[in-house]
Scaffold this motif. Structure first.
Motif, short mmCIF file in Angstrom:
data_model
loop_
_atom_site.label_atom_id
_atom_site.label_comp_id
_atom_site.label_asym_id
_atom_site.label_seq_id
_atom_site.Cartn_x
_atom_site.Cartn_y
_atom_site.Cartn_z
N ILE A 47 56.58 -16.89 24.76
CA ILE A 47 55.81 -16.12 25.76
C ILE A 47 54.67 -16.73 26.15
CG2 ILE A 47 56.75 -13.72 24.73
CD1 ILE A 47 53.98 -13.67 23.21
N ARG A 48 54.36 -16.32 27.37
CA ARG A 48 53.16 -16.84 27.99
C ARG A 48 52.31 -15.65 28.59
NH1 ARG A 48 54.10 -20.45 25.53
NH2 ARG A 48 54.35 -22.71 25.96
N ILE A 49 50.97 -15.57 28.14
CA ILE A 49 50.13 -14.46 28.63
C ILE A 49 49.14 -15.34 29.45
CG2 ILE A 49 48.34 -12.77 28.31
CD1 ILE A 49 49.65 -12.34 25.62
N TYR A 50 49.41 -15.28 30.90
CA TYR A 50 48.60 -15.99 31.89
C TYR A 50 47.84 -15.64 32.84
CZ TYR A 50 52.26 -15.00 35.41
OH TYR A 50 53.04 -14.14 36.41
N ASP A 51 47.63 -14.24 32.87
CA ASP A 51 46.50 -13.62 33.74
C ASP A 51 46.09 -12.22 33.32
OD1 ASP A 51 45.39 -13.23 36.00
OD2 ASP A 51 46.89 -11.79 36.79
N PHE A 52 44.98 -12.17 33.30
CA PHE A 52 43.99 -10.83 32.99
C PHE A 52 43.28 -10.47 34.05
CE2 PHE A 52 44.63 -11.61 28.40
CZ PHE A 52 44.82 -10.49 27.94
N LYS B 224 42.47 -2.72 32.32
CA LYS B 224 42.62 -4.15 32.95
C LYS B 224 44.21 -4.37 32.93
CE LYS B 224 41.90 -6.73 28.61
NZ LYS B 224 41.08 -7.78 27.85
N SER B 225 44.42 -5.19 33.98
CA SER B 225 45.95 -5.64 34.07
C SER B 225 46.16 -7.06 33.11
CB SER B 225 46.13 -5.84 35.66
OG SER B 225 47.38 -6.46 35.64
N CYS B 226 47.30 -6.97 32.60
CA CYS B 226 47.76 -8.13 31.82
C CYS B 226 49.20 -8.63 32.29
CB CYS B 226 47.64 -8.05 30.40
SG CYS B 226 48.29 -9.17 29.45
N THR B 227 49.45 -9.69 32.86
CA THR B 227 50.64 -10.23 32.99
C THR B 227 51.26 -11.16 32.06
OG1 THR B 227 50.05 -10.14 35.52
CG2 THR B 227 51.89 -11.36 34.98
N ASP C 88 59.08 -11.71 34.14
CA ASP C 88 57.38 -11.39 34.19
C ASP C 88 57.32 -9.86 34.05
OD1 ASP C 88 57.15 -14.05 34.40
OD2 ASP C 88 56.39 -14.09 36.51
N LEU C 89 56.27 -9.41 33.29
CA LEU C 89 56.00 -8.07 33.09
C LEU C 89 54.51 -7.89 33.12
CD1 LEU C 89 57.06 -5.35 32.40
CD2 LEU C 89 56.55 -5.79 29.79
N SER C 90 53.89 -7.09 34.12
CA SER C 90 52.50 -6.57 34.44
C SER C 90 52.22 -5.34 33.57
CB SER C 90 52.01 -6.35 35.59
OG SER C 90 52.13 -8.01 36.44
N LEU C 91 51.08 -5.23 32.91
CA LEU C 91 50.76 -4.00 32.05
C LEU C 91 49.32 -3.60 32.44
CD1 LEU C 91 51.74 -5.38 28.63
CD2 LEU C 91 53.35 -3.96 30.06
N LEU C 92 48.99 -2.50 32.24
CA LEU C 92 47.87 -1.99 32.33
C LEU C 92 47.50 -1.48 30.93
CD1 LEU C 92 45.78 -1.56 34.92
CD2 LEU C 92 46.21 0.75 34.95
N ILE C 93 46.42 -2.15 30.50
CA ILE C 93 45.77 -1.78 29.08
C ILE C 93 44.14 -1.70 28.94
CG2 ILE C 93 47.76 -3.16 28.08
CD1 ILE C 93 46.22 -5.58 27.65
N ASP C 94 43.97 -1.22 27.82
CA ASP C 94 42.52 -0.92 27.55
C ASP C 94 41.64 -2.30 27.70
OD1 ASP C 94 42.72 1.80 27.29
OD2 ASP C 94 43.14 1.62 25.12
N ILE D 95 53.19 0.44 32.37
CA ILE D 95 53.84 -0.69 33.20
C ILE D 95 53.58 -0.78 34.55
CG2 ILE D 95 56.02 -1.59 33.51
CD1 ILE D 95 55.28 -1.54 30.69
N ARG D 96 53.14 -1.99 35.21
CA ARG D 96 52.60 -1.87 36.70
C ARG D 96 53.78 -2.36 37.39
NH1 ARG D 96 48.85 -5.43 38.02
NH2 ARG D 96 48.43 -4.27 40.19
N GLU D 97 54.40 -3.62 36.83
CA GLU D 97 55.29 -4.50 37.82
C GLU D 97 56.18 -5.36 37.03
OE1 GLU D 97 55.17 -7.42 41.65
OE2 GLU D 97 53.58 -6.93 40.64
N LYS D 98 57.47 -5.65 37.15
CA LYS D 98 58.20 -6.50 36.61
C LYS D 98 59.20 -7.19 37.50
CE LYS D 98 61.44 -2.51 35.33
NZ LYS D 98 62.11 -1.99 34.41
N LYS D 99 59.26 -8.65 37.11
CA LYS D 99 60.14 -9.40 37.82
C LYS D 99 61.10 -10.09 37.37
CE LYS D 99 55.90 -10.42 40.68
NZ LYS D 99 55.10 -11.49 41.12
#
Length: 697
Positions: A638-643, A654-657, A609-615, A693-697
């Motif tokens: 891939i699965r984009i499951y959270d904004f 906004k954050s995108c996971t 999993d990877l969390s990004l901060l994007i426009d 890049i905010r967080e990766k698991k």
């Protein structure tokens, strides 16, 4: 349920050890969790085995020692073993009349739907005393404590036959009447577990003219316990409606052995036999010639077993093997299933009432397979795949049938509406936006209806309005679909096209409903795509004169579907969501699709999993398509499951996971390989999206 091996042998003459019995029971659908060896103490120094049998709720016929013995006898006899089944001995007392007893009890059933049958037995001149060793041991072996000879006999019969028994002191019964009726409102009942329960008109009680003795025969009044000086008793043996007992037990938090059996359904034909069995045991144990018995039986509406047609062809198709008629008849006979009629095509049979789980033809086939032995059915070494569904034969009718059945399964209803609609400003607005003209009928039969529809949406709205005023439940949804033609004029040419319209009307006043319903409808469209074999599509925001936040789904850069929420307030504070599919284009895509076979990989999939901060202005679809375009053979999906937006983020961010699923067809991927790929993906997203890049698991 705990079953004693030695107790079992009272009814079936078997020379098979406990371990093999466990295996046979497991094979016929009564799995044994474990078998425990115990000592029988003073009883001739014999050893016993306790079988812990798991019995499904529909098999009440097997929730007793005799029931298990009956099933064992059936399968062993069918397989050629020399066995004999002995029914428990009973004392054949006179039913409904005995001149030796002057204080007979009268039984009144006032709730025939709840109490199917009630049998009672008066027993006079008994002695309450300790039970003999053999009875105490039998009960102790299955975890039941001994109380006294009368209660122990009642418990013994319950575990022997699966028929609950309740006992009252005859001298406490006013006017010698046992009444089965509904309780009065706000009746308080102190049960033998020292809990006071409040009853109402829905609760069934057993009482006399003044006192309440029991709630539905599943728990007694604390004051009705037998005393040492009790000489005359009344035993009740009943058959209640199992659904009602289940509700009563749940409502009052009652969990007793009687309730456990009653709520699963007992045999109405066994109530009298159970009392006669108790009479036999009382005479054997107390050994007094002065004891008198009398049985009263009330059975207002006798139940008849269903007659079921059992087809030979159906048996062969389900089991996958032809079993001879002789074997089938033998199995049915051993199961005590009566054959009323037979010919070359079917049997007409009647199962016994104690088999409450056998109501349909498929239940009978299951019984035949269970006794015949599933291990006796040989399977092919070849893997057979059913032919491809008609959907892939590519005729429009077959495609339509498949997709419409799918919509119906989701709760949608098909409508067929008129192609002529009323003149309205929304139709004009819709056509003006698309740079086309409405088609008007020159000589209409109805002055109000003189316009050819240019969208299925207008017919949908009329149908929703009509149904909204006639709907039965205020929170019900209206889910509709229609395949039909639309008509318009463009560049001086009259055109007609076929669309599939799908609408969802949410009759709930909640703020979040618009988001939930939009994605629900979008999910329906994606399910249609999946069924149609359409996997490559993109989505963009689109302008629409009648739909807000409209999304257009494209296939090969051509418009296939439009989805959105109705802008104008056609129904106040109500939400209408609408999707329109270009039917002709959908059919052409399906027909051009080729069926391909892709084998499953035998190597595991790894997720990161990877969390990004994007426009904020970057949409879900842009991120999705960007990642898809990046060539990488190791990323399977891939699965984009959270904004997510937060006040701690900059206002424009906004954050995108995103979840990445890695896999290879050649090898198991190591952490080193996957971590290297993740670094490459991070660099790619930083460059393309200016992401942080905010967080990766």
């Amino acid at each position: 349920m705990k079953i004693s091996y030695n107790w079992l042998k009272e009814y079936i003459s078997i020379d098979i050890n406990a371990e093999k019995i466990s295996n046979i029971l497991t094979e016929i659908g009564l799995p044994v969790k474990n078998t425990k060896k115990i000592s029988s103490g003073k009883e001739e120094n014999k050893e016993d085995y306790i079988l812990d049998v798991e019995i499904t709720p529909n098999r009440t016929d097997a929730m007793s020692h005799y029931g298990i013995a009956r099933d064992l006898y059936t399968v062993l006899k069918f397989r050629g073993n020399m066995v004999r089944l002995s029914k428990p001995l009973r004392y054949k007392t006179t039913i409904n009349e005995d001149k030796k007893i002057n204080n007979n009890i009268k039984i009144l059933i006032k709730e025939n739907q709840k109490c199917i049958r009630y049998s009672g037995m008066s027993v006079l001149k008994i002695n309450i005393e300790p039970s003999p060793h053999w009875l105490t041991y039998r009960l102790k072996s299955i975890g039941v404590d001994s109380v006294n000879n009368i209660i122990d006999i009642a418990n013994y019969v319950m575990y022997e036959l699966g028929q609950p028994i309740h006992i009252f002191d005859i001298d406490q019964i006013e006017e010698k009447k046992i009444i089965i009726k509904n309780a009065e409102k706000n009746t308080y009942f102190q049960s033998e577990d020292n809990i006071t329960r409040k009853l109402n008109e829905d609760d069934l009680i057993i009482c006399d003219t003044k006192k309440l003795f029991s709630i539905s025969g599943i728990i007694n009044n604390i004051k009705t316990k037998l005393q040492r000086n009790t000489k005359n008793i009344f035993l009740g043996s009943a058959c209640f409606n199992p659904t009602f007992i289940r509700l009563t037990g749940k409502k009052h938090s009652i969990k007793t052995n009687s309730q456990y059996l009653f709520e699963r359904g007992t045999d109405p034909n066994q109530t009298v036999f159970a009392l006669q069995r108790i009479a036999f045991l009382i005479k054997e144990i107390i050994k007094s010639k002065k004891i008198y018995f009398n049985i009263i039986d009330v059975y207002p509406n006798p139940i008849c077993s269903p007659k079921i047609k059992l087809r030979h062809k159906k048996i062969r198709n389900i089991i996958g093997k032809k079993i001879s008629k002789k074997k089938i008849k033998n199995i049915l006979s051993l199961l005590e299933i009566i054959i009323h009629y037979e010919n070359d095509k079917y049997f007409l049979v009647e199962p016994p009432l104690y088999r409450i789980d056998v109501k349909r033809e498929i239940d009978l086939i299951e019984e035949i397979l269970r006794i015949h032995g599933i291990n006796e059915i040989k399977t092919s070494n070849k893997i057979q795949i059913s032919p491809l569904p008609n959907f892939f034969y590519k005729t429009e009718y077959q495609i339509q049938k498949t997709l419409f059945e799918q919509l119906v399964c989701y709760g949608f209803q098909e409508i067929i509406s008129s192609t002529i609609i009323k003149e309205n400003k929304y139709s004009f607005l819709f056509n003006s936006f698309l740079n086309r003209e409405e088609i008007k009928i020159i000589n209409p039969t109805n002055k109000n209806y003189k316009l050819m529809r240019s969208s299925l949406l207008f017919s949908m709205i009329d149908c929703i309005k009509y149904n909204f005023n006639r709907i039965n439940y205020p929170n019900s949804d209206i889910k509709l679909f229609e395949k039909g033609k639309v008509y318009y004029k463009k560049n001086n040419k009259f055109l007609e096209k076929t669309y599939l319209g799908i609408s969802l009307f949410q009759n709930e006043e909640k703020k979040y409903i618009k988001f939930k319903s939009f994605f629900y409808l979008k999910g329906i469209i994606e399910q249609i795509f999946q069924k149609s074999g359409i996997s490559s599509y993109t989505q963009i925001y689109s302008e629409h004169p009648l739909l807000e936040k409209c999304i257009c789904i494209l296939h090969n850069n051509k418009n296939l579907v439009e989805i959105g929420r109705l802008k104008n307030d056609f129904l106040k504070k109500k939400e209408i969501f609408y999707a329109e599919i270009d039917w002709e284009y959908l059919i052409s895509i399906i027909r051009s699709n080729k069926i391909t076979y892709i084998p499953f990989s035998k190597y595991p999939i790894s997720r990161r999993d990877l969390s990004l901060l994007i426009d904020k202005n970057i949409s879900f679809e842009e991120v999705n398509q960007l990642i898809k375009k990046r060539e990488n053979n190791l990323v399977n999906k891939i699965r984009i499951y959270d904004f997510y937006e937060n006040k701690n983020f900059p206002k424009s961010k906004k954050s995108c996971t995103i979840s990445f699923f890695f896999g290879s067809k050649k090898e198991t991927l190591t952490d080193i390989i996957i971590n290297h790929e993740m670094k490459e993906i991070e660099s790619f997203l930083k460059k393309e999206l200016n992401a942080e890049i905010r967080e990766k698991k």
